[in-house]
Design an enzyme around this catalytic site. Structure first.
Site, PDB file in Angstrom:
ATOM      1  N   SER A  85       0.833  -1.202   0.000  1.00 50.38           N
ATOM      2  CA  SER A  85       0.000   0.000   0.000  1.00 50.38           C
ATOM      3  C   SER A  85       0.872   1.259   0.000  1.00 50.38           C
ATOM      4  O   SER A  85       1.675   1.441  -0.914  1.00 50.38           O
ATOM      5  CB  SER A  85      -0.970  -0.051   1.194  1.00 50.38           C
ATOM      6  OG  SER A  85      -2.060   0.798   1.008  1.00 50.38           O
ATOM      7  N   ASP A 173      -2.177  14.000  13.265  1.00 48.47           N
ATOM      8  CA  ASP A 173      -2.364  15.343  12.697  1.00 48.47           C
ATOM      9  C   ASP A 173      -1.542  15.502  11.415  1.00 48.47           C
ATOM     10  O   ASP A 173      -2.031  16.023  10.408  1.00 48.47           O
ATOM     11  CB  ASP A 173      -1.972  16.423  13.708  1.00 48.47           C
ATOM     12  CG  ASP A 173      -2.918  16.475  14.894  1.00 48.47           C
ATOM     13  OD1 ASP A 173      -4.035  15.926  14.788  1.00 48.47           O
ATOM     14  OD2 ASP A 173      -2.543  17.059  15.934  1.00 48.47           O
ATOM     15  N   HIS A 232      -7.444  -6.044   0.348  1.00 53.20           N
ATOM     16  CA  HIS A 232      -6.278  -5.166   0.354  1.00 53.20           C
ATOM     17  C   HIS A 232      -5.225  -5.607   1.373  1.00 53.20           C
ATOM     18  O   HIS A 232      -4.029  -5.420   1.155  1.00 53.20           O
ATOM     19  CB  HIS A 232      -6.742  -3.739   0.658  1.00 53.20           C
ATOM     20  CG  HIS A 232      -5.647  -2.714   0.602  1.00 53.20           C
ATOM     21  ND1 HIS A 232      -4.871  -2.511  -0.535  1.00 53.20           N
ATOM     22  CD2 HIS A 232      -5.178  -1.838   1.537  1.00 53.20           C
ATOM     23  CE1 HIS A 232      -3.986  -1.547  -0.294  1.00 53.20           C
ATOM     24  NE2 HIS A 232      -4.155  -1.132   0.946  1.00 53.20           N
TER      25      HIS A 232
END
Length: 253
Positions: A85, A173, A232
């Site tokens: 990925s 964040d 996946h």
């Protein structure tokens, strides 16, 4: 440099670098890494903003590829590389920009294309966990289950939980801010002429037939294979079959 976990000792075969995906860590690959270390040293880094590696405001693929190049050079490179990925995109950029550091490349369920689906919902899910009420991993799983029904993902995310410090080992964040870069793929004028295997989940839609022309532009020797009955997270769903596919490709003449 990135925090790395190593398995096995350097030997006759090139080392194998395993690059985890978004929200993962080198630790996620522990079982597969240990099993593959019977024939070579296996290196499983924590990518920037993940695990025990440093946090950074920059999370683009050229940055991540540079981190991986440092790891390979520190271990005497070149190396064989497996990337899943996000880690597969970072590994592809590494092969395209520093081809001398990569022998063979296995890209697990990702293509060198931009994707439209966001992963922000999982950042929101992890942010929703009241860490002050978490004493053991199952407490966090119980909270996550309200917003993430997939048990595999619940377990996966909580592996990045520091129970002692009551914090996520993920720069949530920073990853949220850089999500557009993570979903995209940089415009690179490069080519990797070494052997490449694109190994996809049989039930996944991440690597499509229409991606093949783009893939072969970058990787003219690309081969394609699917692991039946997997999505996946193919390495987590069928680890033995995934391991067998990696061994077979790395042992090819």
């Amino acid at each position: 440099m990135l925090n790395v976990l190593t398995h096995g000792a350097p030997g006759a075969n090139p080392p194998l670098l395993i690059v985890h995906g978004l929200y993962g860590s080198g630790r996620n690959w522990g079982v597969i890494a240990k099993r593959l270390s019977d024939e070579r040293q296996v290196i499983a880094p924590d990518m920037r903003n993940h695990g025990d590696s440093f946090w950074s405001d920059d999370h683009g693929y050229p940055d991540m590829a540079g981190d991986l190049a440092e790891v390979i050079e520190a271990h005497g490179g070149p190396a064989d590389v497996v990337g899943h990925s996000m880690g597969g995109k970072a590994a592809m950029v590494l092969a395209l920009t520093r081809p001398e550091l990569v022998n063979r490349l296995i890209v697990a369920d990702i293509a060198p294309v931009p994707y439209g689906h966001s992963q922000i919902q999982f950042i929101k899910a992890m942010r929703s966990v009241d860490l002050s009420a978490v004493e053991k991993r199952s407490d966090a799983i119980e909270q996550l289950a309200k917003v993430v029904p997939d048990k595999t993902l619940q377990s996966f995310f909580t592996q990045s939980l520091d129970l002692k410090e009551k914090r996520w080992k993920l720069n949530l964040d920073g990853l949220a801010q850089e999500m557009p870069k993570i979903l995209s793929f940089p415009d690179i004028d490069g080519r990797f002429d070494g052997p490449v295997l694109f190994l996809s989940g049989g039930e996944s839609d991440y690597v499509l037939p229409e991606h093949r022309d783009r893939i072969r532009t970058y990787f003219p020797k690309a081969r394609f294979a699917k692991l039946p009955g997997t999505g996946h997270w193919l390495h987590a769903e069928k680890p033995r079959e995934f391991e067998a596919s990696v061994r077979a490709f790395l042992s090819m003449a």
